[in-house]
Motif scaffolding. Structure first.
Motif, mmCIF file in Angstrom:
data_model
loop_
_atom_site.group_PDB
_atom_site.id
_atom_site.type_symbol
_atom_site.label_atom_id
_atom_site.label_comp_id
_atom_site.label_asym_id
_atom_site.label_seq_id
_atom_site.Cartn_x
_atom_site.Cartn_y
_atom_site.Cartn_z
ATOM 1 N N ASN A 156 -16.277 0.017 1.901
ATOM 2 C CA ASN A 156 -15.057 -0.284 1.148
ATOM 3 C C ASN A 156 -15.256 -0.055 -0.343
ATOM 4 O O ASN A 156 -14.375 0.466 -1.033
ATOM 5 C CB ASN A 156 -14.612 -1.728 1.403
ATOM 6 C CG ASN A 156 -14.102 -1.934 2.814
ATOM 7 O OD1 ASN A 156 -13.718 -0.983 3.481
ATOM 8 N ND2 ASN A 156 -14.094 -3.169 3.274
ATOM 9 N N THR A 157 -16.413 -0.461 -0.862
ATOM 10 C CA THR A 157 -16.692 -0.266 -2.286
ATOM 11 C C THR A 157 -16.803 1.212 -2.610
ATOM 12 O O THR A 157 -16.242 1.690 -3.602
ATOM 13 C CB THR A 157 -18.002 -0.985 -2.681
ATOM 14 O OG1 THR A 157 -17.859 -2.381 -2.444
ATOM 15 C CG2 THR A 157 -18.312 -0.759 -4.157
ATOM 16 N N ASN A 189 -13.075 2.950 -1.414
ATOM 17 C CA ASN A 189 -11.795 2.409 -1.874
ATOM 18 C C ASN A 189 -11.726 2.380 -3.391
ATOM 19 O O ASN A 189 -11.685 1.321 -4.021
ATOM 20 C CB ASN A 189 -11.564 1.000 -1.304
ATOM 21 C CG ASN A 189 -10.178 0.472 -1.647
ATOM 22 O OD1 ASN A 189 -9.261 1.237 -1.943
ATOM 23 N ND2 ASN A 189 -10.019 -0.840 -1.604
ATOM 24 N N THR A 190 -11.713 3.551 -4.013
ATOM 25 C CA THR A 190 -11.696 3.605 -5.464
ATOM 26 C C THR A 190 -10.309 3.324 -6.044
ATOM 27 O O THR A 190 -10.135 3.347 -7.258
ATOM 28 C CB THR A 190 -12.196 4.976 -5.954
ATOM 29 O OG1 THR A 190 -11.514 6.021 -5.243
ATOM 30 C CG2 THR A 190 -13.690 5.126 -5.723
ATOM 31 N N ARG A 191 -9.315 3.059 -5.188
ATOM 32 C CA ARG A 191 -8.039 2.560 -5.697
ATOM 33 C C ARG A 191 -8.238 1.169 -6.280
ATOM 34 O O ARG A 191 -7.550 0.763 -7.212
ATOM 35 C CB ARG A 191 -6.981 2.524 -4.587
ATOM 36 C CG ARG A 191 -5.601 2.157 -5.102
ATOM 37 C CD ARG A 191 -4.578 2.032 -3.990
ATOM 38 N NE ARG A 191 -4.501 3.243 -3.213
ATOM 39 C CZ ARG A 191 -5.001 3.364 -1.994
ATOM 40 N NH1 ARG A 191 -5.605 2.347 -1.415
ATOM 41 N NH2 ARG A 191 -4.908 4.487 -1.347
ATOM 42 N N ASP A 192 -9.191 0.433 -5.704
ATOM 43 C CA ASP A 192 -9.604 -0.846 -6.277
ATOM 44 C C ASP A 192 -10.362 -0.517 -7.566
ATOM 45 O O ASP A 192 -11.385 0.165 -7.547
ATOM 46 C CB ASP A 192 -10.509 -1.583 -5.281
ATOM 47 C CG ASP A 192 -11.006 -2.914 -5.815
ATOM 48 O OD1 ASP A 192 -10.695 -3.934 -5.191
ATOM 49 O OD2 ASP A 192 -11.713 -2.937 -6.841
ATOM 50 N N TYR A 219 0.829 -1.206 0.000
ATOM 51 C CA TYR A 219 0.000 0.000 0.000
ATOM 52 C C TYR A 219 0.865 1.258 0.000
ATOM 53 O O TYR A 219 0.631 2.193 -0.778
ATOM 54 C CB TYR A 219 -0.924 -0.013 1.220
ATOM 55 C CG TYR A 219 -1.542 1.329 1.545
ATOM 56 C CD1 TYR A 219 -2.459 1.921 0.690
ATOM 57 C CD2 TYR A 219 -1.190 2.014 2.713
ATOM 58 C CE1 TYR A 219 -3.021 3.157 0.976
ATOM 59 C CE2 TYR A 219 -1.750 3.240 3.012
ATOM 60 C CZ TYR A 219 -2.663 3.812 2.139
ATOM 61 O OH TYR A 219 -3.208 5.041 2.426
ATOM 62 N N GLU A 244 0.605 3.721 -3.164
ATOM 63 C CA GLU A 244 -0.161 4.948 -2.945
ATOM 64 C C GLU A 244 0.769 6.072 -2.512
ATOM 65 O O GLU A 244 1.283 6.074 -1.392
ATOM 66 C CB GLU A 244 -1.236 4.715 -1.884
ATOM 67 C CG GLU A 244 -2.024 5.956 -1.488
ATOM 68 C CD GLU A 244 -2.689 6.634 -2.669
ATOM 69 O OE1 GLU A 244 -2.375 7.823 -2.884
ATOM 70 O OE2 GLU A 244 -3.485 5.991 -3.373
ATOM 71 N N THR A 267 -14.499 -1.499 8.618
ATOM 72 C CA THR A 267 -15.464 -0.876 7.718
ATOM 73 C C THR A 267 -16.277 -1.949 7.007
ATOM 74 O O THR A 267 -15.805 -3.053 6.772
ATOM 75 C CB THR A 267 -14.742 -0.008 6.670
ATOM 76 O OG1 THR A 267 -13.735 -0.795 6.015
ATOM 77 C CG2 THR A 267 -14.091 1.189 7.326
ATOM 78 N N GLU A 302 -10.351 -7.818 -5.697
ATOM 79 C CA GLU A 302 -8.922 -7.477 -5.755
ATOM 80 C C GLU A 302 -8.229 -8.198 -6.909
ATOM 81 O O GLU A 302 -7.362 -7.634 -7.573
ATOM 82 C CB GLU A 302 -8.234 -7.836 -4.436
ATOM 83 C CG GLU A 302 -8.611 -6.955 -3.253
ATOM 84 C CD GLU A 302 -9.886 -7.396 -2.567
ATOM 85 O OE1 GLU A 302 -10.264 -6.764 -1.563
ATOM 86 O OE2 GLU A 302 -10.512 -8.386 -3.029
ATOM 87 N N SER A 361 -14.110 -1.287 -7.715
ATOM 88 C CA SER A 361 -14.897 -0.335 -6.927
ATOM 89 C C SER A 361 -14.997 1.006 -7.643
ATOM 90 O O SER A 361 -16.061 1.636 -7.661
ATOM 91 C CB SER A 361 -14.259 -0.146 -5.545
ATOM 92 O OG SER A 361 -14.304 -1.347 -4.805
#
Length: 404
Positions: free
Chosen positions: A198-199, A202-205, A81, A85, A193, A263, A208
């Motif tokens: 998370n969806t 967590n827009t890095r996913d 991470y 990030e 959470t 993921e 999502s």
């Protein structure tokens, strides 16, 4: 040294142990004195004693247990991470000192010790300097995995943590049982959470992120999607949860939403941007046409009746949308080379089926006794195959989805 506030005094020159001065804040919390300091990531691991992974057949000395063993998988996830990030967010680390700390507060000119104490009690905190021997070690109360991850990155990939600093909250505590209790208290008060949160956040996913795009771009989804909870409440005017939308997107991308984690798909999207674009295109077509399903239209035209309409239909359930998306995936794969009008026509046939809970299509598979929706894998697979046969398509969905 005790916890009384003192003025800053010069460190003795020639002391047998070298010291460093760290700017610090002394504050009161929970009837104890705490200290807040910051240290650069690159030196963090040198001052914090962390637990290790549990070795096979390792003998455990119960009196020395104060923390859980290190989970290598979780530690590595934190490392990944931080590397991936650039603007990462790492919470503060909470530490225990078994020795009383040498804190020296800043003071105003001509300020007496009594006045300084009054200032501390009034504000609840006071700034100063903490004097630490360079070989001093704190024990980690909360943040064990974060600390180990950062320590390893300092050696393996120092540029990933260059310029970053960690906030440390430190308490003096010499009672082993209290330290254990602190560890429990810190962790039991931390609530994970929900999958919906998370969806949404967590827009890095990439999956999502795609889901959030679809919800924001289609007005009817934007106004009727439950974003925070994992289920739509009985009397809600919403139709789907954001995770219902996510499951549909996963199915449309050609994966089984009940067995393949987002993921994994996100990783595939990262390596194959064309696959991601294709998945979004399919999702847009699906949800654009879903808007004109008679049940969805009734929900949208009479929002006050939405709870009753939703509770008597299949397509507004999490299970129903999975079945619809899985069949739509077959349609989109079968007619992908055709004109968009042809694809829309075939999707209309799908959505024009009887999607009520009284429909013979679903009785005995995803609709059980009392018109209760069933969500087992077998029930979903059976309902999917029933619809494929009803529409006259080949049953080529199960092998594809079950192998992905």
């Amino acid at each position: 040294m005790n916890n009384d506030i003192t003025t800053i005094k010069p460190i003795n020159v020639g002391a047998p142990i070298a010291n460093i001065n760290v700017p610090a804040l002394k504050y009161r919390s929970g009837d104890r004195i705490w200290y807040a300091v910051t240290l650069p990531y690159r030196v963090l691991g040198k001052f914090i004693q962390t637990s290790s992974t549990k070795k096979k057949n390792q003998e455990i000395i119960k009196s020395e247990i104060r923390n859980r063993f290190l989970d290598s998988k979780h530690k590595n996830e934190i490392k990944d991470y931080i590397v991936e990030e650039r603007e990462f967010t790492i919470p503060p680390v909470t530490l225990v000192s078994f020795d009383q700390l040498d804190f020296r507060s800043y003071h105003f000119e001509n300020e007496t010790e009594e006045q300084q104490n009054e200032r501390f009690e009034s504000a609840g905190s006071i700034a100063g300097v903490m004097v630490l021997p360079i070989d001093y070690e704190f024990e980690c109360l909360d943040g064990n995995h974060r600390t180990v991850a950062i320590r390893e990155l300092a050696n393996e990939f120092p540029e990933a943590i260059a310029g970053s600093n960690m906030l440390l909250n430190i308490v003096y505590e010499s009672r082993p049982r209290k330290i254990r209790q602190d560890f429990v208290d810190v962790n039991k008060n931390a609530k994970q959470t929900s999958s919906s949160i998370n969806t949404l956040f967590n827009t890095r996913d990439r999956v999502s992120g795609l889901v959030v795009d679809i919800v924001e771009e289609l007005e009817y989804l934007k106004t009727t999607t439950e974003l925070l909870s994992t289920s739509v409440s009985k009397n809600s005017k919403d139709i789907f949860t954001i995770n219902n939308i996510k499951n549909a997107v996963i199915e449309l991308a050609g994966f089984n939403s009940q067995s393949v984690k987002s993921e994994k798909i996100s990783s595939l999207f990262k390596d194959d941007h064309a696959l991601e674009i294709q998945a979004k295109s399919k999702a847009q077509l699906f949800f654009e046409e879903l808007r004109y399903n008679s049940i969805i239209e009734k929900c949208l035209s009479n929002r006050d009746k939405t709870p009753d309409i939703r509770n008597s239909s299949v397509i507004t359930s999490g299970t129903g949308i999975i079945v619809a998306a899985r069949v739509a995936g077959v349609i989109l794969n079968k007619f992908h080379s055709e004109e968009k009008n042809k694809v829309q026509l075939e999707l209309k046939k799908l959505f024009n089926l009887d999607w009520s809970r009284k429909s013979n299509l679903f009785t005995g598979n995803i609709v059980g006794a009392g018109e209760k929706i069933l969500n087992s894998r077998d029930a979903i697979n059976t309902a999917t195959h029933v619809i494929i046969r009803e529409l006259g398509y080949e049953e080529d969905i199960s092998a594809e989805n079950e192998t992905n």
